[in-house]
Design a protein around this motif. Structure first.
Motif, PDB file in Angstrom:
ATOM      1  N   GLY A   7     -37.409 -70.028 107.565  1.00  0.00           N
ATOM      2  CA  GLY A   7     -36.572 -71.048 108.174  1.00  0.00           C
ATOM      3  C   GLY A   7     -36.278 -72.261 107.321  1.00  0.00           C
ATOM      4  N   ARG A   8     -36.461 -72.169 106.022  1.00  0.00           N
ATOM      5  CA  ARG A   8     -36.197 -73.308 105.142  1.00  0.00           C
ATOM      6  C   ARG A   8     -34.926 -73.097 104.323  1.00  0.00           C
ATOM      7  N   ALA A   9     -34.287 -74.211 103.968  1.00  0.00           N
ATOM      8  CA  ALA A   9     -33.095 -74.142 103.116  1.00  0.00           C
ATOM      9  C   ALA A   9     -33.463 -74.055 101.645  1.00  0.00           C
ATOM     10  N   ASN A  10     -34.710 -74.334 101.321  1.00  0.00           N
ATOM     11  CA  ASN A  10     -35.138 -74.370  99.923  1.00  0.00           C
ATOM     12  C   ASN A  10     -35.181 -72.990  99.287  1.00  0.00           C
ATOM     13  N   ASP A  11     -34.893 -72.950  97.988  1.00  0.00           N
ATOM     14  CA  ASP A  11     -35.211 -71.776  97.185  1.00  0.00           C
ATOM     15  C   ASP A  11     -36.688 -71.872  96.805  1.00  0.00           C
ATOM     16  N   PHE A  12     -37.343 -70.728  96.689  1.00  0.00           N
ATOM     17  CA  PHE A  12     -38.749 -70.686  96.269  1.00  0.00           C
ATOM     18  C   PHE A  12     -38.898 -69.745  95.080  1.00  0.00           C
ATOM     19  N   VAL A  13     -39.706 -70.149  94.122  1.00  0.00           N
ATOM     20  CA  VAL A  13     -40.121 -69.283  93.025  1.00  0.00           C
ATOM     21  C   VAL A  13     -41.631 -69.143  93.121  1.00  0.00           C
ATOM     22  N   LEU A  14     -42.104 -67.931  93.395  1.00  0.00           N
ATOM     23  CA  LEU A  14     -43.533 -67.658  93.525  1.00  0.00           C
ATOM     24  C   LEU A  14     -44.007 -66.881  92.304  1.00  0.00           C
ATOM     25  N   THR A  15     -44.912 -67.464  91.562  1.00  0.00           N
ATOM     26  CA  THR A  15     -45.437 -66.833  90.354  1.00  0.00           C
ATOM     27  C   THR A  15     -46.882 -66.421  90.599  1.00  0.00           C
ATOM     28  N   VAL A  16     -47.145 -65.126  90.532  1.00  0.00           N
ATOM     29  CA  VAL A  16     -48.494 -64.597  90.733  1.00  0.00           C
ATOM     30  C   VAL A  16     -49.034 -64.145  89.381  1.00  0.00           C
ATOM     31  N   ASP A  17     -50.127 -64.771  88.944  1.00  0.00           N
ATOM     32  CA  ASP A  17     -50.674 -64.460  87.619  1.00  0.00           C
ATOM     33  C   ASP A  17     -52.147 -64.849  87.623  1.00  0.00           C
ATOM     34  N   ASN A  18     -52.816 -64.706  86.477  1.00  0.00           N
ATOM     35  CA  ASN A  18     -54.211 -65.114  86.430  1.00  0.00           C
ATOM     36  C   ASN A  18     -54.323 -66.629  86.266  1.00  0.00           C
ATOM     37  N   THR A  19     -55.501 -67.154  86.504  1.00  0.00           N
ATOM     38  CA  THR A  19     -55.716 -68.601  86.535  1.00  0.00           C
ATOM     39  C   THR A  19     -55.316 -69.263  85.231  1.00  0.00           C
ATOM     40  N   GLU A  20     -55.710 -68.689  84.127  1.00  0.00           N
ATOM     41  CA  GLU A  20     -55.434 -69.281  82.817  1.00  0.00           C
ATOM     42  C   GLU A  20     -53.938 -69.424  82.575  1.00  0.00           C
ATOM     43  N   ALA A  21     -53.164 -68.378  82.864  1.00  0.00           N
ATOM     44  CA  ALA A  21     -51.717 -68.419  82.654  1.00  0.00           C
ATOM     45  C   ALA A  21     -51.044 -69.429  83.579  1.00  0.00           C
ATOM     46  N   LEU A  22     -51.502 -69.511  84.825  1.00  0.00           N
ATOM     47  CA  LEU A  22     -50.915 -70.450  85.788  1.00  0.00           C
ATOM     48  C   LEU A  22     -51.181 -71.893  85.384  1.00  0.00           C
ATOM     49  N   LEU A  23     -52.379 -72.178  84.904  1.00  0.00           N
ATOM     50  CA  LEU A  23     -52.688 -73.542  84.476  1.00  0.00           C
ATOM     51  C   LEU A  23     -51.803 -73.959  83.306  1.00  0.00           C
ATOM     52  N   ASP A  24     -51.510 -73.036  82.404  1.00  0.00           N
ATOM     53  CA  ASP A  24     -50.600 -73.339  81.294  1.00  0.00           C
ATOM     54  C   ASP A  24     -49.198 -73.664  81.808  1.00  0.00           C
ATOM     55  N   LEU A  25     -48.715 -72.902  82.791  1.00  0.00           N
ATOM     56  CA  LEU A  25     -47.398 -73.172  83.376  1.00  0.00           C
ATOM     57  C   LEU A  25     -47.387 -74.529  84.076  1.00  0.00           C
ATOM     58  N   LEU A  26     -48.467 -74.859  84.763  1.00  0.00           N
ATOM     59  CA  LEU A  26     -48.549 -76.145  85.444  1.00  0.00           C
ATOM     60  C   LEU A  26     -48.542 -77.290  84.437  1.00  0.00           C
ATOM     61  N   ARG A  27     -49.311 -77.147  83.370  1.00  0.00           N
ATOM     62  CA  ARG A  27     -49.349 -78.194  82.348  1.00  0.00           C
ATOM     63  C   ARG A  27     -47.972 -78.446  81.756  1.00  0.00           C
ATOM     64  N   ASN A  28     -47.162 -77.402  81.674  1.00  0.00           N
ATOM     65  CA  ASN A  28     -45.826 -77.523  81.116  1.00  0.00           C
ATOM     66  C   ASN A  28     -44.756 -77.787  82.176  1.00  0.00           C
ATOM     67  N   ALA A  29     -45.217 -78.225  83.368  1.00  0.00           N
ATOM     68  CA  ALA A  29     -44.327 -78.646  84.458  1.00  0.00           C
ATOM     69  C   ALA A  29     -43.394 -77.536  84.920  1.00  0.00           C
ATOM     70  N   ARG A  30     -43.827 -76.288  84.819  1.00  0.00           N
ATOM     71  CA  ARG A  30     -43.026 -75.163  85.287  1.00  0.00           C
ATOM     72  C   ARG A  30     -43.334 -74.803  86.737  1.00  0.00           C
ATOM     73  N   LEU A  31     -44.377 -75.404  87.298  1.00  0.00           N
ATOM     74  CA  LEU A  31     -44.764 -75.147  88.678  1.00  0.00           C
ATOM     75  C   LEU A  31     -45.043 -76.483  89.367  1.00  0.00           C
ATOM     76  N   ASP A  32     -44.848 -76.522  90.698  1.00  0.00           N
ATOM     77  CA  ASP A  32     -45.135 -77.738  91.466  1.00  0.00           C
ATOM     78  C   ASP A  32     -46.611 -77.846  91.811  1.00  0.00           C
ATOM     79  N   PHE A  33     -47.218 -76.737  92.184  1.00  0.00           N
ATOM     80  CA  PHE A  33     -48.647 -76.722  92.469  1.00  0.00           C
ATOM     81  C   PHE A  33     -49.144 -75.282  92.409  1.00  0.00           C
ATOM     82  N   LEU A  34     -50.465 -75.144  92.341  1.00  0.00           N
ATOM     83  CA  LEU A  34     -51.108 -73.833  92.290  1.00  0.00           C
ATOM     84  C   LEU A  34     -52.075 -73.692  93.460  1.00  0.00           C
ATOM     85  N   MET A  35     -52.293 -72.450  93.860  1.00  0.00           N
ATOM     86  CA  MET A  35     -53.409 -72.102  94.730  1.00  0.00           C
ATOM     87  C   MET A  35     -54.211 -71.045  93.982  1.00  0.00           C
ATOM     88  N   VAL A  36     -55.434 -71.405  93.592  1.00  0.00           N
ATOM     89  CA  VAL A  36     -56.199 -70.557  92.685  1.00  0.00           C
ATOM     90  C   VAL A  36     -57.636 -70.400  93.143  1.00  0.00           C
TER      91      VAL A  36
END
Length: 286
Positions: free
Chosen positions: A112-141
């Protein structure tokens, strides 16, 4: 965004002035000039050398937090100005959370949202690198991360334990590491949160994953579940993996079975924690 900060982050990532210059399509003297200009402005020294190895200083890590925040703010503002529609929300999840523990909560985020979502499923190390480079808004790990580097909150706790076929002799049993090390271990790839937890637990008991009689490594949780269900070997992970799969069962291992945290993680000062809260509470506008 200040081009000098972009250069600084690239040097920090590559640990090499020449490689940073190539990636940014500028000259090496330009890279050097940008770094020196920042050092003069902030009154710090950002890189030292141990032989030929470049080592970031404490000053560099302090500036990194500011630069990452600026990078994220710049991208969010650019996206908002370039698109009239609602913002795109970028969420990173480790495989256990994305495929099992938090799958239903994600439905609530998306419906029910108007927003687009990009969901990236990966291992913790790879996700933290994406977060550091501002490619993600937040992580659940699940698993470990540098808590002094990020904003974070505990989402829930779940039991990390042994997983086997429902028909395996281990099902429902309490065992020692010595008992289970005689079999085949099916395990996640290096860099995954659950692999790091298992390795730390085994190390405390004086073991390593390679001490198992046979080792099978896969980055796919589905594949691991199928192998374990078929009796190829045992694995270790969270109870939620086995909870809704009648083919699987759990077993307790002394020194391994324990409660662990699932965490919400965001770059400091970027609003990721607030964005998660608004999603959770069903806010119409993000």
């Amino acid at each position: 965004m200040d081009i000098r900060l972009t250069t600084f982050l690239e040097v920090l990532q590559t640990e090499n002035y020449t490689k940073a210059a190539e990636n940014l399509h500028i000259t090496q003297p330009a890279v050097t000039k940008h770094i020196r200009s920042l050092e003069e402005e902030f009154g710090g020294v950002f890189f030292r050398y141990d032989g030929k190895k470049m080592i970031p200083t404490d000053d560099a890590r302090l500036l990194e937090h500011y630069a990452r925040s600026q990078q994220k703010s710049y991208r969010d503002t650019r996206d908002a100005l370039q698109k009239e529609k609602a913002r795109t929300v970028r969420i990173g999840l480790t495989k256990t959370l994305g495929e099992y523990a938090y799958a239903q909560k994600l439905v609530g985020f998306l419906r029910g949202r108007a927003n687009d979502f990009v969901l990236t499923v990966d291992n913790t190390e790879a996700l933290l690198d994406l977060l550091r480079n501002a490619r993600l808004d937040f992580l659940m790990v699940e698993g470990q991360f540098a808590k002094n580097e990020f904003d974070f909150a505990v989402l829930k706790e779940e039991t990390f334990t042994g997983i086997c076929s429902a028909h395996h002799p281990y099902a429902g049993c309490s065992l020692s590491v010595e008992d289970v090390a005689e079999g085949c271990l099916v395990v996640r790839e290096r860099g995954s949160g659950s692999r790091e937890i298992l390795e730390d637990k085994l190390r405390y008991k004086g073991y390593e994953v390679r001490d198992f009689k046979r080792l099978i490594t896969s980055s796919s949780l589905t594949l691991i579940s199928n192998f374990v269900a078929a009796g190829v070997g045992i694995s270790f992970g969270y109870e939620s993996i086995a909870k809704d799969d009648p083919r699987l069962a759990t077993f307790h291992v002394e020194g391994i079975t324990d409660r662990h945290e699932f965490s919400l993680v965001a770059l400091k000062g970027t609003g990721g924690m607030e964005l998660y809260r608004r999603l959770k509470e069903g806010a119409v506008e993000l």
